[in-house]
Scaffold this motif. Structure first.
Motif, short mmCIF file in Angstrom:
data_model
loop_
_atom_site.label_atom_id
_atom_site.label_comp_id
_atom_site.label_asym_id
_atom_site.label_seq_id
_atom_site.Cartn_x
_atom_site.Cartn_y
_atom_site.Cartn_z
N UNK A 264 41.17 59.61 34.89
CA UNK A 264 41.91 58.38 34.57
C UNK A 264 41.52 57.25 35.53
N UNK A 265 41.28 57.61 36.81
CA UNK A 265 40.86 56.60 37.79
C UNK A 265 39.47 56.07 37.44
N UNK A 266 38.52 57.00 37.21
CA UNK A 266 37.13 56.60 36.96
C UNK A 266 36.97 55.85 35.64
N UNK A 267 37.44 56.45 34.55
CA UNK A 267 37.27 55.83 33.22
C UNK A 267 38.28 54.70 33.02
N UNK A 268 39.52 54.91 33.47
CA UNK A 268 40.54 53.87 33.33
C UNK A 268 40.17 52.60 34.07
N UNK A 269 39.56 52.77 35.25
CA UNK A 269 39.13 51.60 36.02
C UNK A 269 37.99 50.86 35.31
N UNK A 270 37.08 51.62 34.70
CA UNK A 270 35.98 51.01 33.94
C UNK A 270 36.53 50.18 32.78
N UNK A 271 37.47 50.76 32.06
CA UNK A 271 38.07 50.04 30.92
C UNK A 271 38.80 48.79 31.39
N UNK A 272 39.49 48.90 32.53
CA UNK A 272 40.21 47.74 33.05
C UNK A 272 39.25 46.64 33.48
N UNK A 273 38.12 47.01 34.09
CA UNK A 273 37.09 46.03 34.49
C UNK A 273 36.52 45.35 33.25
N UNK A 274 36.14 46.15 32.24
CA UNK A 274 35.45 45.61 31.06
C UNK A 274 36.38 44.85 30.13
N UNK A 275 37.61 45.38 29.94
CA UNK A 275 38.50 44.81 28.93
C UNK A 275 39.55 43.86 29.49
N UNK A 276 39.71 43.82 30.82
CA UNK A 276 40.72 42.94 31.39
C UNK A 276 40.15 42.03 32.48
N UNK A 277 39.53 42.61 33.51
CA UNK A 277 39.04 41.81 34.64
C UNK A 277 37.94 40.84 34.19
N UNK A 278 36.93 41.35 33.47
CA UNK A 278 35.83 40.48 33.02
C UNK A 278 36.34 39.34 32.10
N UNK A 279 37.17 39.65 31.08
CA UNK A 279 37.69 38.55 30.24
C UNK A 279 38.56 37.55 31.02
N UNK A 280 39.38 38.05 31.95
CA UNK A 280 40.22 37.16 32.76
C UNK A 280 39.34 36.22 33.59
N UNK A 281 38.24 36.74 34.14
CA UNK A 281 37.32 35.92 34.93
C UNK A 281 36.66 34.83 34.07
N UNK A 282 36.36 35.18 32.82
CA UNK A 282 35.80 34.18 31.89
C UNK A 282 36.80 33.04 31.70
N UNK A 283 38.07 33.39 31.49
CA UNK A 283 39.11 32.37 31.29
C UNK A 283 39.37 31.56 32.56
N UNK A 284 39.38 32.25 33.73
CA UNK A 284 39.59 31.55 35.01
C UNK A 284 38.45 30.59 35.31
N UNK A 285 37.22 30.98 34.91
CA UNK A 285 36.05 30.13 35.19
C UNK A 285 36.14 28.78 34.51
N UNK A 286 36.98 28.67 33.47
CA UNK A 286 37.16 27.39 32.77
C UNK A 286 37.80 26.35 33.68
N UNK A 287 38.46 26.84 34.75
CA UNK A 287 39.10 25.93 35.71
C UNK A 287 38.12 25.38 36.74
N UNK A 288 36.92 25.98 36.81
CA UNK A 288 35.93 25.59 37.82
C UNK A 288 34.77 24.82 37.20
#
Length: 342
Positions: A264-288
């Motif tokens: 859950x740590x290994x795969x769950x973290x991957x999913x969180x990076x790909x499906x949450x962290x990366x998209x959030x960074x795309x949206x945050x980058x709109x502020x810069x």
């Protein structure tokens, strides 16, 4: 080590001590803090169950990476952020899972985990990497920069929504529907209470975030000294150090034969990076001033797709051993050599 490392890190960043020795101090301090995060996560996993324990660990671990990436985006280092996201996917699927399977497999001939969770995660991995990362790469070939960014924003919103739906599915509507013996037969006393474990996790995360930010400022000098490329720093160095907490926790869990939490740590973290962290960074980058589209380089994309396919093939049976761990580690080393030589 933590009692020495944290004050040293603070003093070094405030007094501007030489970058190369401070690079080592920062790395060792983060790894020391990771052991506390691992113990806190283990206590929470016993109290709240493997799914929530693994999710909490992935979230606290990825919070560090998110903070580092926001500072990097603000500085316009989009390629470093994309490389570190790639490194997190490769690191979690190949290095963390590989070490967990290998270390656990040396102690136990055979280890099993919830096959239903494995298959559920496989579908999400295929979506997150094979669909949501490949589509922008292919479509952007005939698009201008503005259209590529618009596509990335649209995909990011969909990915965040689906990730939240996946959590709701696993933790609410279908919680306990697909049980596994490890989930129901555990009668272990946690080292720390729920409140104490959460407090230690929060404090350790803040400390790791502070040290990690200082670590980022040493990369340019250290890279010049060792001849490392920007891509190698992002894919290998930032990813390994930024995810040290998850690495340590997953390996400890596997050694104790708690494979549901480790996976859950290994795969769950991957999913969180790909499906949450990366998209959030795309949206945050709109502020810069410098915007980030969800478009990776071809080597990054091929490496991630290969890691996903290999992980799915080895984990879909809900059973593992040390040789499967060695296979994942071998794949990680091959990719590491490739990125180093690019």
């Amino acid at each position: 080590m933590t009692t020495i490392g944290v004050p040293l890190s603070v003093a070094g960043s405030l007094l501007h001590w030489p970058a190369t020795p401070m690079f080592v101090v920062y790395c060792v301090t983060i790894i020391a803090l990771a052991s506390y995060m691992g113990r806190a996560t283990e206590s929470l996993a016993i109290v709240a169950g493997p799914r929530i324990g693994g999710l909490l660990n992935a979230t606290f671990g990825n919070a560090v990476e998110l903070i580092i990436s926001i500072f990097a985006l603000k500085a316009g280092l989009v390629s470093v952020v994309l490389a570190s996201l790639t490194g997190s996917v490769l690191g979690n699927l190949l290095l963390v899972a590989g070490l967990s399977f290998f270390v656990g497999g040396l102690k136990y001939k055979r280890q099993s985990f919830n096959v239903y969770d494995a298959r559920h995660n496989s579908g999400l991995l295929k979506f997150a990497i094979l669909v949501a990362f490949v589509i922008p790469e292919v479509f952007s070939m005939t698009m201008n920069e503005q259209k590529t960014l618009s596509l990335s924003v649209g995909i990011s919103v969909i990915m965040i929504a689906l990730y939240l739906a996946a959590l709701y599915f696993k933790l609410v509507t279908h919680r306990g529907v697909y049980q596994h013996k490890e989930d129901v037969e555990e009668h272990e006393e946690p080292e720390w209470s729920k409140g104490k474990a959460m407090l230690i996790l929060a404090l350790a995360t803040v400390a790791v975030a502070y040290v990690s930010e200082s670590l980022v400022h040493t990369f340019e000098v250290v890279a010049h000294s060792f001849g490392w490329s920007e891509l190698f720093i992002g894919v290998i160095i930032v990813a390994i150090v930024g995810n040290a907490a998850e690495h340590a926790s997953a390996i400890i869990m596997a050694y104790k034969n708690k494979m549901n939490v480790a996976v859950e740590i290994a795969v769950g973290s991957t999913l969180q990076i790909a499906m949450f962290v990366a998209p959030v960074l795309v949206l945050i980058s709109l502020l810069f001033p410098t915007k980030m589209a969800l478009v990776f380089t071809l080597p990054e994309l091929v490496a991630m797709v290969t890691a996903v396919l290999l992980t799915i093939v080895l984990s879909n049976d809900g059973d593992t051993n040390w040789f499967e761990g060695a296979t994942l580690l071998g794949a990680y080393m091959i990719m590491g050599i490739g990125f180093y030589l690019l």
